[in-house]
Motif scaffolding. Structure first.
Motif, PDB file in Angstrom:
ATOM      1  N   ALA A 146       0.822  -1.589  -0.299  1.00 47.49           N
ATOM      2  CA  ALA A 146      -0.357   0.099  -0.244  1.00 47.49           C
ATOM      3  C   ALA A 146       0.236   0.860   0.168  1.00 47.49           C
ATOM      4  N   ALA A 147       1.906   1.358   0.273  1.00 48.11           N
ATOM      5  CA  ALA A 147       2.751   2.610   0.936  1.00 48.11           C
ATOM      6  C   ALA A 147       3.482   2.782  -0.666  1.00 48.11           C
ATOM      7  N   LEU A 148       3.701   1.371  -1.385  1.00 53.39           N
ATOM      8  CA  LEU A 148       4.226   1.538  -3.305  1.00 53.39           C
ATOM      9  C   LEU A 148       3.562   1.663  -3.664  1.00 53.39           C
ATOM     10  N   VAL A 149       2.550   2.103  -3.414  1.00 46.95           N
ATOM     11  CA  VAL A 149       1.184   2.235  -4.135  1.00 46.95           C
ATOM     12  C   VAL A 149       1.347   3.657  -4.487  1.00 46.95           C
ATOM     13  N   VAL A 150       0.397   4.390  -3.277  1.00 49.40           N
ATOM     14  CA  VAL A 150       0.661   6.066  -2.574  1.00 49.40           C
ATOM     15  C   VAL A 150       2.208   6.392  -3.142  1.00 49.40           C
ATOM     16  N   MET A 151       3.349   5.927  -2.755  1.00 50.57           N
ATOM     17  CA  MET A 151       4.269   6.586  -3.834  1.00 50.57           C
ATOM     18  C   MET A 151       4.755   6.676  -5.254  1.00 50.57           C
ATOM     19  N   GLY A 152       3.919   5.736  -5.435  1.00 49.50           N
ATOM     20  CA  GLY A 152       3.857   5.259  -7.392  1.00 49.50           C
ATOM     21  C   GLY A 152       3.560   6.541  -8.139  1.00 49.50           C
ATOM     22  N   ASP A 153       1.506   6.479  -7.030  1.00 50.50           N
ATOM     23  CA  ASP A 153       1.626   7.488  -7.256  1.00 50.50           C
ATOM     24  C   ASP A 153       1.978   8.916  -7.079  1.00 50.50           C
ATOM     25  N   GLU A 154       2.488   9.674  -5.719  1.00 48.64           N
ATOM     26  CA  GLU A 154       2.553  10.799  -5.496  1.00 48.64           C
ATOM     27  C   GLU A 154       4.512  10.924  -6.845  1.00 48.64           C
ATOM     28  N   LEU A 155       5.295   9.839  -7.185  1.00 49.61           N
ATOM     29  CA  LEU A 155       6.113  10.090  -8.224  1.00 49.61           C
ATOM     30  C   LEU A 155       5.372  10.664  -9.646  1.00 49.61           C
ATOM     31  N   GLY A 156       4.448   9.776  -9.937  1.00 46.01           N
ATOM     32  CA  GLY A 156       4.251  10.346 -11.525  1.00 46.01           C
ATOM     33  C   GLY A 156       4.037   8.359 -11.859  1.00 46.01           C
ATOM     34  N   TYR A 157       4.744   7.584 -11.153  1.00 44.98           N
ATOM     35  CA  TYR A 157       5.372   6.748 -11.778  1.00 44.98           C
ATOM     36  C   TYR A 157       3.999   5.932 -12.673  1.00 44.98           C
ATOM     37  N   TYR A 158       2.557   5.951 -12.155  1.00 50.52           N
ATOM     38  CA  TYR A 158       1.518   5.151 -12.827  1.00 50.52           C
ATOM     39  C   TYR A 158       0.807   6.393 -14.021  1.00 50.52           C
ATOM     40  N   ARG A 159       1.327   7.067 -13.926  1.00 49.20           N
ATOM     41  CA  ARG A 159       0.464   8.182 -14.650  1.00 49.20           C
ATOM     42  C   ARG A 159       1.657   7.865 -16.147  1.00 49.20           C
ATOM     43  N   GLU A 160       2.573   7.561 -15.873  1.00 45.89           N
ATOM     44  CA  GLU A 160       3.213   7.253 -17.718  1.00 45.89           C
ATOM     45  C   GLU A 160       3.829   6.070 -17.668  1.00 45.89           C
ATOM     46  N   LEU A 161       3.719   5.212 -17.003  1.00 45.68           N
ATOM     47  CA  LEU A 161       2.886   3.930 -17.105  1.00 45.68           C
ATOM     48  C   LEU A 161       1.282   3.348 -18.045  1.00 45.68           C
ATOM     49  N   ALA A 162       0.577   4.329 -17.507  1.00 44.44           N
ATOM     50  CA  ALA A 162      -0.554   4.375 -18.245  1.00 44.44           C
ATOM     51  C   ALA A 162      -0.634   4.046 -19.951  1.00 44.44           C
ATOM     52  N   GLY A 163       0.047   4.952 -20.060  1.00 49.09           N
ATOM     53  CA  GLY A 163       0.075   4.916 -21.801  1.00 49.09           C
ATOM     54  C   GLY A 163      -0.299   3.380 -22.157  1.00 49.09           C
ATOM     55  N   GLY A 164       0.099   2.233 -21.821  1.00 43.53           N
ATOM     56  CA  GLY A 164       0.500   0.884 -21.671  1.00 43.53           C
ATOM     57  C   GLY A 164       1.803   0.917 -22.246  1.00 43.53           C
ATOM     58  N   GLU A 165       2.464   2.705 -22.644  1.00 42.01           N
ATOM     59  CA  GLU A 165       3.568   1.700 -23.293  1.00 42.01           C
ATOM     60  C   GLU A 165       5.334   1.154 -22.475  1.00 42.01           C
ATOM     61  N   ALA A 166       6.092   0.081 -22.772  1.00 43.37           N
ATOM     62  CA  ALA A 166       6.585  -0.581 -21.965  1.00 43.37           C
ATOM     63  C   ALA A 166       7.785   0.293 -21.833  1.00 43.37           C
ATOM     64  N   LEU A 167       8.234   0.352 -20.528  1.00 43.85           N
ATOM     65  CA  LEU A 167       9.513   1.187 -19.722  1.00 43.85           C
ATOM     66  C   LEU A 167      10.657   0.277 -19.164  1.00 43.85           C
ATOM     67  N   THR A 168      11.599   0.822 -19.044  1.00 43.03           N
ATOM     68  CA  THR A 168      12.864   0.311 -17.873  1.00 43.03           C
ATOM     69  C   THR A 168      12.666   0.898 -17.257  1.00 43.03           C
ATOM     70  N   PRO A 169      13.548   0.785 -16.126  1.00 42.86           N
ATOM     71  CA  PRO A 169      13.575   1.360 -15.233  1.00 42.86           C
ATOM     72  C   PRO A 169      14.384   3.061 -15.364  1.00 42.86           C
ATOM     73  N   ALA A 170      15.314   3.056 -15.743  1.00 47.67           N
ATOM     74  CA  ALA A 170      15.636   4.110 -16.165  1.00 47.67           C
ATOM     75  C   ALA A 170      14.871   5.118 -16.657  1.00 47.67           C
ATOM     76  N   GLU A 171      14.101   4.660 -17.802  1.00 43.06           N
ATOM     77  CA  GLU A 171      12.896   5.201 -18.701  1.00 43.06           C
ATOM     78  C   GLU A 171      11.957   5.919 -17.887  1.00 43.06           C
ATOM     79  N   LEU A 172      11.736   4.839 -16.680  1.00 43.00           N
ATOM     80  CA  LEU A 172      10.631   5.647 -16.433  1.00 43.00           C
ATOM     81  C   LEU A 172      11.188   7.034 -15.308  1.00 43.00           C
ATOM     82  N   ALA A 173      12.178   6.803 -14.927  1.00 41.75           N
ATOM     83  CA  ALA A 173      12.855   7.445 -13.904  1.00 41.75           C
ATOM     84  C   ALA A 173      13.153   9.154 -14.507  1.00 41.75           C
TER      85      ALA A 173
END
Length: 102
Positions: A38-65
């Motif tokens: 649950a804490a990781l879900v909040v972090m992913g939301d706050e950091l914008g990770y889910y927004r970046e992945l929402a389009g369905g494009e596959a990303l590496t950790p470096a690309e997401l960062a």
């Protein structure tokens, strides 16, 4: 005079069912894991990770960062935790090298 002190309660005649005990332990560990996730879900939301992945494009950790202004190491750890969620995680590893899909 000598006295004996008991530090544990006697179990009586009741035997412990090993299968029931292991089932209980697995449930407890699962609940703890869900709480931590649950804490990781909040972090992913706050950091914008889910927004970046929402389009369905596959990303590496470096690309997401790079897209979120975060560190690739932490993005990778977050991606791994989300993809490893056995309860139907939001992410899965793609066929590419280290790419993760939403």
């Amino acid at each position: 005079m000598s006295t004996t002190t008991h530090t544990t309660a006697p179990r009586g005649d009741r035997e412990i069912d090993p299968e029931a005990l292991m089932g209980f332990i697995h449930r407890v560990v699962g609940e703890v894991g869900a709480s931590l996730n649950a804490a990781l879900v909040v972090m992913g939301d706050e950091l914008g990770y889910y927004r970046e992945l929402a389009g369905g494009e596959a990303l590496t950790p470096a690309e997401l960062a790079g897209r979120t202004g975060t560190d690739a190491r932490y993005a990778g750890e977050w991606l791994n935790a989300q993809a490893a969620d056995r309860r139907g995680g939001a992410l899965r590893h793609g066929p590419g090298l280290g790419r993760t899909h939403s």
